[in-house]
Design an enzyme around this catalytic site. Structure first.
Site, PDB file in Angstrom:
ATOM      1  N   TRP A 338     -16.259  42.905 -22.116  1.00  0.00           N
ATOM      2  CA  TRP A 338     -15.444  43.786 -22.114  1.00  0.00           C
ATOM      3  C   TRP A 338     -15.040  44.402 -23.464  1.00  0.00           C
ATOM      4  CZ3 TRP A 338      -9.748  44.188 -21.325  1.00  0.00           C
ATOM      5  CH2 TRP A 338      -9.078  43.135 -21.787  1.00  0.00           C
ATOM      6  N   GLU A 480      -6.151  35.394 -19.573  1.00  0.00           N
ATOM      7  CA  GLU A 480      -7.154  34.398 -18.976  1.00  0.00           C
ATOM      8  C   GLU A 480      -6.279  33.079 -18.810  1.00  0.00           C
ATOM      9  OE1 GLU A 480     -10.323  34.186 -21.844  1.00  0.00           O
ATOM     10  OE2 GLU A 480     -11.433  35.638 -21.082  1.00  0.00           O
ATOM     11  N   LYS A 592      -1.949  34.650 -22.593  1.00  0.00           N
ATOM     12  CA  LYS A 592      -2.726  34.755 -23.964  1.00  0.00           C
ATOM     13  C   LYS A 592      -3.031  36.038 -24.676  1.00  0.00           C
ATOM     14  CE  LYS A 592      -7.686  33.576 -24.819  1.00  0.00           C
ATOM     15  NZ  LYS A 592      -8.936  33.320 -24.430  1.00  0.00           N
ATOM     16  N   GLN A 593      -2.833  37.105 -23.928  1.00  0.00           N
ATOM     17  CA  GLN A 593      -3.244  38.226 -24.903  1.00  0.00           C
ATOM     18  C   GLN A 593      -2.499  39.440 -24.083  1.00  0.00           C
ATOM     19  OE1 GLN A 593      -7.290  37.220 -23.768  1.00  0.00           O
ATOM     20  NE2 GLN A 593      -7.843  39.243 -24.065  1.00  0.00           N
TER      21      GLN A 593
HETATM   22  C1  BGC Z   1     -10.677  36.696 -24.488  1.00  0.00           C
HETATM   23  C2  BGC Z   1     -11.661  37.722 -23.933  1.00  0.00           C
HETATM   24  C3  BGC Z   1     -12.547  38.260 -24.707  1.00  0.00           C
HETATM   25  C4  BGC Z   1     -13.384  37.145 -25.101  1.00  0.00           C
HETATM   26  C5  BGC Z   1     -14.452  37.616 -26.305  1.00  0.00           C
HETATM   27  C6  BGC Z   1     -11.534  35.585 -25.110  1.00  0.00           C
HETATM   28  O1  BGC Z   1     -10.651  34.854 -25.749  1.00  0.00           O
HETATM   29  O2  BGC Z   1      -9.625  36.207 -23.802  1.00  0.00           O
HETATM   30  O3  BGC Z   1     -10.756  38.758 -23.371  1.00  0.00           O
HETATM   31  O4  BGC Z   1     -13.388  38.880 -23.966  1.00  0.00           O
HETATM   32  O5  BGC Z   1     -12.538  36.201 -25.917  1.00  0.00           O
HETATM   33  O6  BGC Z   1     -13.884  38.171 -27.224  1.00  0.00           O
END
Ligand code: BGC
Length: 767
Positions: A338, A480, A592-593
């Site tokens: 995404w 996540e 996490k984000q």
């Molecule tokens: C992130 C995802 C992301 C993926 C690729 C993961 O660490 O949590 O949101 O899409 O990395 O960048």
């Protein structure tokens, strides 16, 4: 201002980081910033966009082509190389000087190394090697290099140069039947991928004016040996033209095509190839560059971020998108996430709409893969791959991380539960359509794609009879670390938007291509009225009336509210995974984000300043920023609420990520290093959408700056609805100049002033 990155001295520990940082590329391939003498152990890679292979049941990953620029030197029988004492350099050789450079204006890589070579003589003997290379922006299959050697004394120099078949692979080797040979003075190394038998060929033609050459083939790699009786002070130059072709290029025999191009290139000569390449880059920058006045550090970091995006942008193909680690290697399976729609697409939408179109067409071309995934889980419509490769089938495994303590694979739910991906795709397609007005994308699969995404959500959603509303249960949002939660605010809000988009797109289709509309509706068990009902009655978590806080998902507040430093103090292994069933963050409020805050950015006009501020202040201290996708969002929302000084450190963190190499390298025992195109796109968003305060809703461009105090001005080009503009944003005013070739006026809202900027006109407003 300087457009050149320089690093002095050689540090073995930085081989992997510099391979990323000094990368060159052209969207067709990425070539890592390794030294000419390096081979597999130092992670040499020419990563090909869109070509994947699988070996022995291991995960599929992109194919690295053989290294057509491989070159090693030997002085009087002693190998020279930066790895003194190691592979490639003999005893007694000393590194006197070493510099690696990247000219980001012209996308040219350079190195200069001075070796002290062993000599019985009293005076010091030196050999100086310089090398320059580029990945042609004009001829996408071509790499060109120029090497010069000079010595301070007479002696015999041997240059071994050719094509090295031993390149970095995580799950390789990927090419079988690799056979090297000489072909009328040129070299050729060709093989085919193991899974799908796609031919891959690299041809090299070299030109030099001294020395005799003998070609040998060592373990399959064709290498020429050029012996030069060197004279002190003379410069010896070699040009190399390496062409890379695969069976996907549609050019017939890949080997023949590669030989043809490398010879043609040799005929044209290095300088003229460099000239056409540099002209292309001049053009790229004229459409992309953002000038920041008053902040050199931010300027370089932002330009570098744009450079990273420009070297991997698939300008030439609508079958490609941009993988999460760009073309810097095989990490993350070379998969598209995404990241593209949410973090990179805006840069392309505002500056290179044709590339934005390619990125979205990639999703349309991979719709069948998304349909297969939905069917596999028992859903309708299109459930896009969390990790997408060339067919759109999901490359994400069910066990994506290994537990560092037990060594056992952990069941993760990225693939099954990050359902927002289908809403992200719909959102991206609609963004492209509203920015450009190009309805051909809707007619050619775009409407069908967003409709299929809506069908997927209809089959996924749950109707809560007690509350008389639809809910979205058992999902993983952007954060996540919390898997399988109910009513993730971001997911629900974006799904609602995707449903709206699908209904609009279907209305458009009914009016403009009734036949296609009928076909889509007829073959569907789910009808537009049902999608409308889902849209109208879908629950989206709202701000609390008093605190203004939006709960990230149902019962998030019941989790342990532990401060981040305390959680960090519980870490037992620096690579342990914080999410999953047993992760440190799973039972806490640490995320996490950006999650709720990302929603506040995407729907910035739906929420007031107090809500944005309250949520920023609540979630920021609880965010690990464990993903490179996080900081830019905090920067954007901080700028949006007028707190540019809060935003600034997050912007810098995002913009410097690939310069410093300062990012997570492992999750569990999985290597995740490489470049970070989402952060690169995030840096552009933070500067342009955040600090310069630019936004476009499909009809009006608003500019409401919120600049860091040291920024005196931001200047940049924009292309909106096919009309080009040059915009200068200052804390005290805005100037907009419309291109003379524009064919219609566009509405601008500068602060509170509304103006129509007609072709060739200039609007200036004090703020
Ligand atoms: C992130 C995802 C992301 C993926 C690729 C993961 O660490 O949590 O949101 O899409 O990395 O960048």
């Amino acid at each position: 201002m300087d457009w050149i990155l320089r690093e002095q001295g050689f540090d073995k520990e930085r081989i992997a980081a510099n391979g990323n940082k000094f990368m060159i590329g052209n969207g067709y391939m990425g070539y890592r910033g390794t030294m000419e003498e390096f081979t597999r152990e130092e992670l040499t890679a020419t990563t090909l966009a869109g070509l994947y292979d699988r070996v022995d049941g291991k995960w599929r990953e992109p194919v690295n082509a053989p290294n057509g620029l491989f070159t090693r030197l030997e002085w009087e029988g002693t190998p020279l190389g930066v790895l003194t004492g190691g592979a490639g350099a003999g005893a007694g050789v000393e590194l006197l000087e070493h510099e690696q450079q990247l000219d980001i204006r012209r996308a040219v890589h350079r190195r200069r190394t001075v070796f002290r070579v062993p000599s019985g003589a009293a005076e010091e003997r030196r050999v100086t090697l310089t090398a320059e290379r580029f990945c042609s922006a004009e001829r996408l299959n071509l790499l060109a290099a120029k090497l010069t050697v000079q010595s301070s004394a007479d002696g015999e120099l041997v240059i071994r140069t050719g094509i090295d078949g031993e390149v970095w692979d995580i799950n390789g080797p990927h090419l079988e039947g690799l056979a090297g040979r000489e072909a009328e003075g040129s070299l050729l190394l060709a093989g085919m991928t193991r899974e799908l038998k796609v031919p891959v060929a690299v041809a090299e033609t070299a030109s030099f004016n001294v020395g005799e050459q003998v070609v040998s083939t060592t373990s399959g790699s064709p290498i020429r040996e050029i012996r030069i009786p060197c004279r002190a002070g003379e410069t010896y130059t070699i040009y190399k033209y390496a062409a890379v072709f695969t069976g996907l290029d549609g050019t017939g025999d890949a080997g023949e095509a590669a030989l043809r191009l490398s010879r043609e290139a040799a005929g044209l000569g290095y300088e003229s190839l460099l000239k056409e390449h540099a002209a292309k880059w001049e053009e790229k920058w004229s459409r992309a560059d953002v000038v920041i006045e008053g902040d050199e550090e931010a300027q370089l970091a932002l330009r570098y971020s744009l450079y990273q995006l420009l070297i991997i942008a698939p300008e030439h193909s609508e079958k490609l998108s941009i993988p999460a680690r760009g073309l810097s290697g095989q990490v993350y399976k070379g998969a598209v996430f995404w990241d593209t729609e949410m973090f990179m697409l805006p840069f392309f939408l505002y500056t290179q709409p044709e590339t934005a179109r390619n990125l979205m067409m990639y999703r349309i071309h991979t719709l069948d893969g998304a349909r297969r995934k939905a069917a596999e889980y028992g859903y309708e419509g299109a459930f896009y791959a969390w990790e997408s490769q060339e067919t759109g089938d999901d490359a994400c495994t069910l066990f994506n991380v290994n537990d560092v303590f037990t060594g056992r694979p952990m069941r993760t739910y990225f693939r099954d539960k990050q359902v927002h991906i289908s809403a992200d795709v719909a959102y991206g397609i609609w963004q492209y359509y509203s920015f450009t007005g190009d309805d051909s994308i809707l007619l050619n699969g775009g409407a069908e794609t967003v409709w299929e995404c809506a069908k997927f959500f209809y089959s996924y959603a749950y109707f809560n009879p007690g509350k008389q509303r639809y809910e979205i249960l058992d999902v993983t949002g952007p954060d996540e670390y919390h898997e399988r939660v109910n009513n993730n605010a971001f997911t629900n809000a974006l799904v609602k938007r995707a449903l709206y988009i699908a209904l609009e797109a279907m209305d458009f289709l009914r009016a403009n291509d009734p036949e296609q509309y009928e076909t889509l509706v007829k073959r569907s068990a789910i009808q537009p009225e049902q999608v409308r009902d889902l849209h109208d009655r879908l629950y989206v978590p709202q701000p609390d009336a008093k605190t203004k806080l939006i709960e990230q998902f149902d019962r998030y507040y019941t989790l342990e509210d532990v401060p981040l430093p305390e959680l960090k103090s519980r870490v037992l292994n620096k690579n342990e995974y914080w999410g999953g069933g047993n992760g440190l963050a799973t039972t806490t409020q640490i995320l996490k984000q950006a999650d709720v805050v990302l929603m506040l950015h995407l729907f910035q006009n739906h929420y007031d300043r107090e809500t944005k501020k309250a949520n920023w202040e609540y979630y920021e201290p609880r965010t690990e920023h464990g993903s490179s996708l996080s900081s830019c969002i905090y920067a954007l929302v901080a700028a949006d609420i007028g707190s540019s000084e809060w935003a600034y450190p997050y912007f810098l963190r995002t913009a410097t990520i690939d310069l410093t190499g300062d990012s997570k390298q492992y999750v569990g025992d999985l290597y995740i290093g490489g470049t970070h195109p989402a952060a690169n796109g995030g840096a552009w968003m933070a500067a342009v959408l955040g600090f310069a305060g630019i936004s476009f809703d499909g009809s009006t461009v608003s500019i409401k700056p919120s600049m860091p105090h040291k920024w005196q001005a931001v200047e940049l080009p924009l292309i909106l609805r096919g009309q080009s503009f040059k915009v200068r944003v200052m804390p005290t005013g805005v100037v907009v100049e419309a291109g003379a070739d524009n064919n219609e006026a566009v509405a601008f809202k500068l602060g509170t002033h509304e103006v129509q900027v007609a072709p060739g006109e200039k609007a200036q407003v004090d703020l």
